[in-house]
Design a protein around this motif. Structure first.
Motif, PDB file in Angstrom:
ATOM      1  N   ASP A  64       0.802  -1.217   0.000  1.00  0.00           N
ATOM      2  CA  ASP A  64       0.000   0.000   0.000  1.00  0.00           C
ATOM      3  C   ASP A  64       0.836   1.270   0.000  1.00  0.00           C
ATOM      4  O   ASP A  64       0.283   2.371  -0.028  1.00  0.00           O
ATOM      5  CB  ASP A  64      -0.976   0.010   1.178  1.00  0.00           C
ATOM      6  CG  ASP A  64      -0.273   0.077   2.522  1.00  0.00           C
ATOM      7  OD1 ASP A  64       0.893  -0.342   2.614  1.00  0.00           O
ATOM      8  OD2 ASP A  64      -0.905   0.554   3.484  1.00  0.00           O
ATOM      9  N   VAL A  72      -1.414   1.498  -9.003  1.00  0.00           N
ATOM     10  CA  VAL A  72      -2.871   1.641  -8.975  1.00  0.00           C
ATOM     11  C   VAL A  72      -3.490   0.651  -9.956  1.00  0.00           C
ATOM     12  O   VAL A  72      -2.790   0.067 -10.793  1.00  0.00           O
ATOM     13  CB  VAL A  72      -3.307   3.077  -9.344  1.00  0.00           C
ATOM     14  CG1 VAL A  72      -2.793   4.080  -8.326  1.00  0.00           C
ATOM     15  CG2 VAL A  72      -2.847   3.452 -10.750  1.00  0.00           C
ATOM     16  N   MET A  94      -8.027  -4.164  -3.989  1.00  0.00           N
ATOM     17  CA  MET A  94      -8.162  -3.192  -2.908  1.00  0.00           C
ATOM     18  C   MET A  94      -7.616  -3.753  -1.602  1.00  0.00           C
ATOM     19  O   MET A  94      -6.909  -3.072  -0.854  1.00  0.00           O
ATOM     20  CB  MET A  94      -9.632  -2.791  -2.771  1.00  0.00           C
ATOM     21  CG  MET A  94      -9.955  -1.849  -1.625  1.00  0.00           C
ATOM     22  SD  MET A  94     -10.293  -2.719  -0.068  1.00  0.00           S
ATOM     23  CE  MET A  94     -11.820  -3.551  -0.451  1.00  0.00           C
ATOM     24  N   GLY A 137      -3.998  -3.517  -1.001  1.00  0.00           N
ATOM     25  CA  GLY A 137      -3.449  -2.190  -0.756  1.00  0.00           C
ATOM     26  C   GLY A 137      -3.454  -1.257  -1.946  1.00  0.00           C
ATOM     27  O   GLY A 137      -2.844  -0.185  -1.883  1.00  0.00           O
ATOM     28  N   LEU A 138      -4.153  -1.619  -3.030  1.00  0.00           N
ATOM     29  CA  LEU A 138      -4.142  -0.776  -4.227  1.00  0.00           C
ATOM     30  C   LEU A 138      -5.367   0.136  -4.268  1.00  0.00           C
ATOM     31  O   LEU A 138      -6.467  -0.292  -3.928  1.00  0.00           O
ATOM     32  CB  LEU A 138      -4.135  -1.637  -5.495  1.00  0.00           C
ATOM     33  CG  LEU A 138      -2.996  -2.638  -5.673  1.00  0.00           C
ATOM     34  CD1 LEU A 138      -3.098  -3.270  -7.057  1.00  0.00           C
ATOM     35  CD2 LEU A 138      -1.652  -1.987  -5.476  1.00  0.00           C
ATOM     36  N   PRO A 139      -5.198   1.374  -4.715  1.00  0.00           N
ATOM     37  CA  PRO A 139      -6.361   2.178  -5.080  1.00  0.00           C
ATOM     38  C   PRO A 139      -6.930   1.609  -6.379  1.00  0.00           C
ATOM     39  O   PRO A 139      -6.196   1.403  -7.347  1.00  0.00           O
ATOM     40  CB  PRO A 139      -5.776   3.578  -5.303  1.00  0.00           C
ATOM     41  CG  PRO A 139      -4.391   3.529  -4.737  1.00  0.00           C
ATOM     42  CD  PRO A 139      -3.939   2.111  -4.854  1.00  0.00           C
ATOM     43  N   ALA A 170      -9.285   2.132   3.288  1.00  0.00           N
ATOM     44  CA  ALA A 170      -7.894   2.600   3.234  1.00  0.00           C
ATOM     45  C   ALA A 170      -7.240   2.519   4.606  1.00  0.00           C
ATOM     46  O   ALA A 170      -6.040   2.229   4.727  1.00  0.00           O
ATOM     47  CB  ALA A 170      -7.842   4.030   2.700  1.00  0.00           C
ATOM     48  N   GLY A 205      -5.952   0.000   0.814  1.00  0.00           N
ATOM     49  CA  GLY A 205      -6.511   0.197  -0.515  1.00  0.00           C
ATOM     50  C   GLY A 205      -7.921   0.750  -0.422  1.00  0.00           C
ATOM     51  O   GLY A 205      -8.573   0.670   0.625  1.00  0.00           O
ATOM     52  N   HIS A 206      -8.412   1.327  -1.516  1.00  0.00           N
ATOM     53  CA  HIS A 206      -9.768   1.865  -1.537  1.00  0.00           C
ATOM     54  C   HIS A 206     -10.248   1.933  -2.973  1.00  0.00           C
ATOM     55  O   HIS A 206      -9.466   1.813  -3.916  1.00  0.00           O
ATOM     56  CB  HIS A 206      -9.812   3.250  -0.895  1.00  0.00           C
ATOM     57  CG  HIS A 206      -9.032   4.287  -1.650  1.00  0.00           C
ATOM     58  ND1 HIS A 206      -7.651   4.379  -1.570  1.00  0.00           N
ATOM     59  CD2 HIS A 206      -9.410   5.271  -2.510  1.00  0.00           C
ATOM     60  CE1 HIS A 206      -7.222   5.373  -2.327  1.00  0.00           C
ATOM     61  NE2 HIS A 206      -8.264   5.920  -2.916  1.00  0.00           N
TER      62      HIS A 206
END
Length: 864
Positions: free
Chosen positions: A778, A783, A802, A805-807, A831, A836-837
């Motif tokens: 993250d 991304v 997500m 840890g990835l957007p 997040a 991630g979010h």
């Protein structure tokens, strides 16, 4: 309509600061942008440079643009030419006076466009209508006091309107309507009659605005583009849609149009069909039902529906993995198996990772041992340990964070069963608990995909870079054309092998070029990256391959197979051949089921190709219409191929060139473009815009599945695309790696990682970089984006990305906006939990901005 009708009159009506829109018709920044007047000159008008253009000049002198003004209650549009572009100070561009000004009656423009979406809350009196409540409707007519330019990139109502709606049938009487149209919501309405009412609009909150605004953009674009151009950006697909229109053969886009308006409750996720008391629907305006019959809230309904989508997607990938592992076990146990270990080195690396003793073992013996170990991963008695495949492929930091949140699954199948049980009537109705179970299930999806990818590499070979072609122009008039379609390479590999053996038979049948195998969807990517088989189509355009009139057989396995293929094939000579028991199509004269024995698939593959040769003799030359203009693409970049290319630059430390380029800012970050096509948006358009936007900002793009198909079809995977699309700092990096690796020119700006199941290859790259830097995933400037997602599988993939840890940007909004708290959790609170979010953004240009913001923030966090 009254108002200025010439440029002179118009300029007298314009003050400094007046809002306008500029449309750039071509190039990387094609689109509609908000601007304002800075200065009105004698022969020209000076505008503020739009925000998207400030980082680098993209408007050039002599470039044609289109300007739209609203003066009073009248909208004007005129074509202009840029005569100056100045970045100094605020940034500005200047256009010369236009010879003609078009007075645009927006009411007519909107009236002739197809289906302006709106949501209506209808309450009739003296007696309520059965089923009264929020309805998806269609605007029939507008009579407005004025139109305003609002937000960033769209036109929408700003004051009182008289609106004609298509309403539910009724005997009339008084009624009350609460309506959402464009970027505004009606807060005070009322009237008499069946179809007409007065509406006063107030602006929506920003989060609602972002979701709704793009709809208006699409409607206005329809006033200047043909229906065919609005359906797909792919020129070869546009050609075939014109053929379909002439021949009156319906396609996926026709069915999507006929389906409008779609259920607004379903779009928001606040419709529940879990039990037979339903369907239950919750009023999104808060004036009607606030809970289902059982008492389930909107949050519970939304998360329960989302969780079931995750479970469905995970089941598809886990079953795919099981089939591939069955084939590996068959190799180990039966000498007669048609498959062999193609890459013993990878098999031994997997055995070492899983702790399976490999020393002295034969390839067949090791295949049996590894298959046995993996099979225990599918369903185990819980012993407190996470699935071995997760432990073997993620960093210790990521495993620790997931374990502390209670999100690590013990095996691959239990989370699916658990999630389906939880979402049953009267079990888990706590939205947070359900969402955590959904995230845990998605990580089983990741493990299943990783197994399928790795074992496919063992059986069929690790992909390596190879040059081929893509789009519908790869179909050949003088060949027997066979498309392989679906997701499972067990079928397509056998077809490709037998096609080579039967090539001369096809020549004798009258096809000078023999058998031409082409790919569709993810099965197409499997054979594309291992054999250079050209790719014809991704999901939305699969029917158009048949529309060429030259496709003799479409051989399908499972997943992403449209049932509409059979009705299109009935109009031609094409045979659609189903091959697996779980991949059947409805009965049709054009469909034949030739079940393949995956233990011994070659006899079945010969029968399939026999059907294709027989169909070729029935081909009607008068129905053949094949587009031209196939694009070159350099494909097949798994982590092994990427490291091999980097190793040519630094043999002692292959990762060092990549890490150095990121540290120096030559590569700002990495972006994975994944996901599907969706017939509700223009095919491939959002994918291309996101990719081009990121590449121009020196972000290296990795791609899988239908997103990879879109980019290959458009030429963005060709070495020469680097010169056109890569940013100024990224370009020399790709040149240097390509030259060192002995490729034909530069490394492409978009690296092809394979099918949807191969998204785990991108995780391999990120894990390698994170492990080298000793940071969690993250913190990396990495991304993901799914600009046109469609399937449950894509929902599962996005969720585990997500969780790692990835957007994750989603360009199609899943059915969650009926529960604002759930949206807040997915876009913000996750997040805090996992790093991630989700980013929900329909506008691809704004999506690029938001992804770049995240990448820059993470670079700052790493001190870069």
């Amino acid at each position: 309509m009254q108002g200025p009708r010439s440029m002179v009159e118009l300029k007298h009506s314009i003050d400094v600061g007046v809002a306008a829109q500029v449309t750039v018709g071509a190039g990387e920044f094609e689109g509609v942008y908000q601007t304002r007047v800075l200065e009105v000159g004698d022969t020209s008008i000076r505008f503020a440079l739009p925000r998207r253009f400030k980082d680098r000049v993209s408007l050039q002198v002599h470039e044609p643009v289109q300007i739209v003004f609203l003066v009073g209650d009248v909208c004007y549009r005129y074509a202009a030419t840029v005569v100056a572009c100045d970045e100094a100070g605020e940034g500005a561009f200047e256009v010369e006076d236009a010879p003609e000004v078009e007075l645009v009656d927006l009411r007519k423009k909107i009236r002739v466009s197809v289906d302006i979406p709106c949501t209506l809350m209808v309450m009739w009196s003296p007696a309520p209508v059965a089923g009264a409540g929020p309805e998806k409707a269609r605007i029939l007519d507008l009579d407005t006091e004025g139109m305003g330019i609002v937000c960033d990139t769209f036109l929408a109502p700003r004051s009182a309107l008289r609106v004609s709606f298509a309403l539910p049938e009724s005997s009339g009487g008084e009624f009350r309507i609460e309506a959402t149209v464009g970027n505004a919501r009606a807060i005070s309405v009322g009237g008499r009659g069946r179809f007409r009412c007065g509406v006063t609009f107030a602006p929506l909150a920003r989060a609602e605005e972002q979701v709704l605004s793009h709809w208006i953009v699409l409607q206005l674009e329809r006033t200047s583009k043909t229906d065919i151009e609005l359906r797909t950006v792919d020129p070869t697909a546009q050609f075939m849609l014109a053929v379909a229109k002439v021949r009156r053969v319906p396609t996926i886009w026709d069915r999507a149009q006929a389906m409008q308006p779609q259920c607004a409750f379903g779009e928001l996720g606040i419709c529940c069909r879990v039990c037979l008391q339903g369907p239950c629907r919750i009023d999104p305006f808060g004036t009607g039902a606030k809970a289902g019959i059982c008492g389930a809230s909107a949050d519970t309904m939304v998360v329960r529906n989302l969780a079931r989508m995750i479970a469905g997607g995970t089941a598809a990938h886990v079953e795919h993995a099981r089939h591939i592992v069955d084939a590996l076990r068959d190799i180990g146990e039966h000498e007669t198996s048609s498959y062999r270990v193609a890459d013993e080195g990878k098999l031994r690396r997997i055995a070492e990772r899983l702790g399976v003793g490999a020393e002295g073992a034969s390839a067949r013996g090791l295949a049996a041992a590894v298959a046995g170990q993996i099979e225990r991963e599918f369903f185990t008695m819980h012993d407190g340990r996470p699935a071995a495949w997760l432990q073997a492929t993620l960093t210790p930091l990521r495993l620790s964070r997931l374990a502390s949140a209670g999100l690590l699954p013990a095996d691959l199948c239990s989370p699916i069963v658990d999630l389906m049980h939880r979402t049953n009537t009267g079990v888990d109705t706590n939205p947070t608990s359900l969402l955590m179970a959904g995230i845990r299930c998605s990580l089983a999806d990741y493990a299943g995909m990783r197994i399928a990818t790795d074992i496919s590499d063992v059986i069929f070979g690790v992909p390596s870079p190879r040059l081929t072609t893509a789009n519908l122009a790869v179909i050949e008039a003088d060949a027997v054309n066979v498309a392989v379609h679906g997701h499972n390479p067990l079928v397509s590999e056998a077809v490709c092998r037998v096609a080579r053996e039967m090539n001369e038979e096809a020549v004798r049948a009258g096809a000078p070029r023999g058998i031409n195998v082409v790919g569709v969807c993810c099965t197409g990517h499997e054979v594309l990256m291992r054999h250079g088989i050209p790719l014809a189509a991704n999901f939305a355009s699969q029917e158009l391959a048949i529309m060429t009139g030259a496709l003799d057989a479409m051989v399908v396995d499972y997943q992403c197979i449209q049932p509409g293929l059979s009705s299109v094939a009935e109009c031609f000579h094409t045979r659609v051949v189903t091959t697996l028991p779980m991949g059947r199509l409805p009965d049709s004269p054009a469909v034949v089921h030739l079940e393949l024995d995956v233990r011994d698939p070659l006899p079945g593959a010969r029968r399939i190709l026999g059907e294709a040769l027989a169909a070729f003799t029935r081909r009607d030359p008068g129905k053949v219409s094949i587009p031209t203009g196939a694009h070159r693409c350099l494909v097949g970049f798994g982590v092994e191929a990427i490291l091999a290319a980097l190793g040519k630059v630094n043999p002692q430390d292959p990762l060092q060139p990549l890490i150095a380029a990121i540290a120096q800012g030559d590569i700002q970050g990495l972006a994975l473009l994944c996901g599907c096509n969706n017939a509700l948006v223009r095919q491939d358009d959002n994918i291309l815009k996101v990719a081009r936007g990121l590449l121009g900002e020196n972000v290296l793009v990795l791609a899988t599945g239908c997103s990879a198909g879109a980019l290959a079809k458009a030429g963005l995977m060709a070495p020469e695309a680097t010169e056109e699309h890569a940013g100024a700092r990224l370009k020399p990096v790709l040149r240097a790696i390509g030259e060192a690796a002995g490729l034909e020119g530069a490394l492409p700006p978009v690296l092809h990682l394979g099918s949807c199941v191969d998204n785990s290859r991108a995780v391999d790259v990120a894990v390698a970089v994170a492990a080298r830097l000793n940071v969690d995933l993250d913190r990396l400037p990495v991304v993901a984006s799914a600009p046109e997602l469609m399937a449950e599988k894509a929902v599962a993939i996005g969720t585990w990305a997500m969780a790692l840890g990835l957007p994750v940007h989603l360009g199609i909004i899943p059915p969650v906006f009926g529960a604002p708290d759930v949206v807040s959790t997915l876009t913000q609170k996750t997040a805090e939990l996992v790093g991630g979010h989700f980013i929900f953004e329909l506008n691809p240009h704004l999506a690029v901005d938001r992804l770049l913001e995240v990448i820059r923030a993470r670079r700052t966090g790493l001190g870069l």
